[in-house]
Motif scaffolding. Structure first.
Motif, short mmCIF file in Angstrom:
data_model
loop_
_atom_site.label_atom_id
_atom_site.label_comp_id
_atom_site.label_asym_id
_atom_site.label_seq_id
_atom_site.Cartn_x
_atom_site.Cartn_y
_atom_site.Cartn_z
N ASP A 226 0.76 -1.00 0.14
CA ASP A 226 0.00 -0.05 0.03
C ASP A 226 0.92 1.04 -0.06
OD1 ASP A 226 -2.25 -1.52 0.05
OD2 ASP A 226 -2.62 -1.47 2.12
N PHE A 227 1.91 1.12 0.78
CA PHE A 227 2.94 2.54 0.72
C PHE A 227 3.48 2.70 -0.39
CE2 PHE A 227 7.42 3.78 0.93
CZ PHE A 227 6.88 5.21 1.76
N LEU A 228 3.91 1.43 -1.14
CA LEU A 228 4.47 1.85 -2.42
C LEU A 228 3.40 2.23 -3.69
CD1 LEU A 228 6.96 -1.30 -2.70
CD2 LEU A 228 7.56 1.06 -2.20
N LEU A 229 2.53 1.66 -3.51
CA LEU A 229 1.32 2.01 -4.54
C LEU A 229 0.61 3.40 -4.62
CD1 LEU A 229 -0.01 -1.69 -5.21
CD2 LEU A 229 1.73 -0.30 -6.38
N ASP A 230 0.75 3.86 -3.04
CA ASP A 230 -0.09 4.86 -3.08
C ASP A 230 0.76 6.38 -3.10
OD1 ASP A 230 -2.38 3.70 -2.19
OD2 ASP A 230 -1.96 3.75 -0.26
N LEU A 231 2.03 6.32 -3.57
CA LEU A 231 2.91 7.36 -3.91
C LEU A 231 2.34 8.01 -5.21
CD1 LEU A 231 6.36 5.78 -3.53
CD2 LEU A 231 5.32 7.49 -2.06
N GLY A 232 2.16 9.29 -5.05
CA GLY A 232 1.66 10.13 -6.04
C GLY A 232 2.58 11.03 -6.88
N PRO A 233 2.54 11.75 -7.84
CA PRO A 233 3.44 12.68 -8.55
C PRO A 233 4.22 13.50 -7.58
CG PRO A 233 1.44 12.33 -9.89
CD PRO A 233 1.22 11.70 -8.58
N GLU A 234 3.67 14.07 -6.76
CA GLU A 234 4.28 15.00 -5.72
C GLU A 234 5.28 14.58 -4.88
OE1 GLU A 234 2.93 18.37 -2.23
OE2 GLU A 234 1.23 17.32 -3.36
N GLN A 235 5.00 13.29 -4.36
CA GLN A 235 5.82 12.64 -3.82
C GLN A 235 7.21 12.16 -4.40
OE1 GLN A 235 2.57 10.04 -2.10
NE2 GLN A 235 3.52 10.31 0.01
N VAL A 236 6.75 11.59 -5.44
CA VAL A 236 7.80 11.08 -6.45
C VAL A 236 8.86 12.01 -6.87
CG1 VAL A 236 8.15 9.89 -8.62
CG2 VAL A 236 6.38 8.94 -7.16
N SER A 237 8.24 13.29 -7.17
CA SER A 237 9.19 14.38 -7.82
C SER A 237 10.25 14.53 -6.80
CB SER A 237 8.35 15.45 -8.13
OG SER A 237 7.63 15.77 -7.12
N ARG A 238 10.04 14.64 -5.37
CA ARG A 238 11.09 14.90 -4.49
C ARG A 238 12.23 13.91 -4.40
NH1 ARG A 238 6.64 14.97 0.49
NH2 ARG A 238 5.61 16.63 -0.44
N SER A 239 12.42 12.85 -4.91
CA SER A 239 13.21 11.95 -5.16
C SER A 239 13.87 11.50 -6.58
CB SER A 239 12.97 10.63 -4.67
OG SER A 239 13.90 9.50 -4.63
N PRO A 240 15.07 12.00 -7.04
CA PRO A 240 15.58 11.84 -8.28
C PRO A 240 15.35 10.27 -8.70
CG PRO A 240 17.04 13.02 -7.14
CD PRO A 240 15.94 12.54 -6.06
N VAL A 241 15.78 9.27 -7.62
CA VAL A 241 15.75 7.91 -8.15
C VAL A 241 14.20 7.50 -8.30
CG1 VAL A 241 15.91 5.44 -7.09
CG2 VAL A 241 17.55 7.43 -6.65
N LEU A 242 13.11 7.97 -7.65
CA LEU A 242 11.95 7.49 -7.86
C LEU A 242 11.34 8.34 -8.88
CD1 LEU A 242 9.88 7.90 -4.22
CD2 LEU A 242 10.59 5.89 -5.72
N THR A 243 11.89 9.62 -9.21
CA THR A 243 11.37 10.30 -10.60
C THR A 243 11.87 9.56 -11.66
OG1 THR A 243 11.40 12.54 -9.34
CG2 THR A 243 11.53 12.60 -12.04
N GLU A 244 13.03 9.12 -11.68
CA GLU A 244 13.55 8.23 -12.82
C GLU A 244 12.71 7.01 -13.08
OE1 GLU A 244 17.56 5.31 -13.94
OE2 GLU A 244 17.41 7.17 -12.38
#
Length: 334
Positions: A226-244
């Motif tokens: 649930d933690f992984l799948l509930d990530l949204g664009p705003e949270q993802v954009s804070r991390s270069p790795v998640l953004t990639e």
């Protein structure tokens, strides 16, 4: 009392001691980079894990200055030094964000490199063998010159030890067994890691008959999916790795405009729950579960140092206590 914990994975520099006329100060060499994933907390647990995999070959011809350490060595320095550019050793050095423990990855190659850096600082990591006589210890990599691999094979052939513990990747084991094949060897008992002992390609080597391996049990980490799948664009954009990862998975750019690779801007309708890839499959977690348990083991060890648990009273935790990394070792060994 609630104690905040944080884990991080980051890169590094080195410290140099510069003496002035009235005081000494430590200056961080190089440009420190923040952790790929981090969260503020009372105590810091470091984590180092491989995200990208590629082969880099460097030729040292002694005609130019070698490049700065990369990957595991660089990370180890950062974990030991912190990211403050300057601090004064005649003070409490509280600005130095030294971690209290490090959770490393499963591969032996980066772990060996990190242990040589972190060992002198007393930062707890890998385990110590007890009561086992080790005749020799050799390290090699599949890209080493063949002469190096041949030398390791010769050490095995000439030794009196009949049990060999081989914690190596499948590719490295393939190279070693190819070198050993055809040589006159006494029967050997191989003890291997899950990485190669489950590889069917290695069954063609008669040397592996009767090998024993250690498999990591799969497990489900509560709440992780649930933690992984509930990530949204705003949270993802804070991390270069998640953004990639996000841009690669959905083929769009989070920058709000078309990327240099020709990807259109993400429109905000992307949902991780719509993906079907290894990221969304959390039913076969093995190494990730070991990391999960390691973090909790360190957290419990820290708790025993800063908290007093008395019967019939709520625990009292003093987060202002300065905990040295070597103090964490003793509770972990219990």
């Amino acid at each position: 009392m609630e104690v905040m914990w944080t884990t991080l994975a980051l890169v590094a520099g080195a410290l140099t001691l510069a003496k002035g006329r009235s005081e000494s100060r430590c200056t961080l060499q190089g440009t420190p980079r923040p952790a790929s994933f981090s969260q503020p907390g009372d105590f810091v647990i470091g984590g180092v894990f491989s995200i990208h995999f590629y082969v880099s070959t460097t030729e040292h011809n002694y005609t130019s200055v070698p490049k700065a350490p990369q990957l595991a060595v660089k990370v180890a320095f950062q974990l030991a030094n912190g990211i403050e550019p300057i601090f004064f050793p005649n003070q409490s050095c509280s600005k130095s964000a030294t971690v209290h423990a490090v959770v490393g990855e499963s591969g032996s190659t980066p772990s060996i490199a990190m242990s040589r850096i972190l060992g002198p600082f007393g930062i707890p990591q890998a385990a110590r063998a007890e009561g086992i006589c080790v005749e020799y210890s050799e390290a090699f990599y599949r890209t080493n010159p063949r002469e190096k691999v041949r030398r390791v094979a010769e050490v095995i052939r000439r030794s009196t030890a009949r049990v060999i513990v081989a914690f190596v990747a499948s590719g490295d084991m393939l190279v070693l067994l190819s070198e050993l094949e055809g040589k006159a060897l006494a029967p050997l008992q191989w003890i291997g890691s899950e990485a190669w002992v489950t590889d069917r390609e290695l069954l063609r080597f008669r040397l592996c008959a009767g090998s024993i391996g250690f498999g990591i049990r799969r497990s489900v980490i509560p709440g992780l999916r649930d933690f992984l799948l509930d990530l949204g664009p705003e949270q993802v954009s804070r991390s270069p790795v998640l953004t990639e990862f996000w841009e690669s998975a959905f083929g769009c750019s989070l920058g709000g405009r078309q990327s240099a690779a020709g990807r259109k801007a993400c429109d905000g309708k992307q949902n991780l729950r719509d993906l079907q890839n290894p990221y969304t499959d959390t039913s076969q977690l093995r190494i990730s579960n070991m990391v999960y348990k390691a973090v909790y083991a360190i957290a419990h060890a820290m708790h025993s140092i800063i908290c007093t648990d008395e019967p019939n009273t709520p625990p009292h935790c003093n987060t202002s206590i300065r905990v040295e990394p070597r103090q964490v070792n003793s509770p972990l060994q219990l």
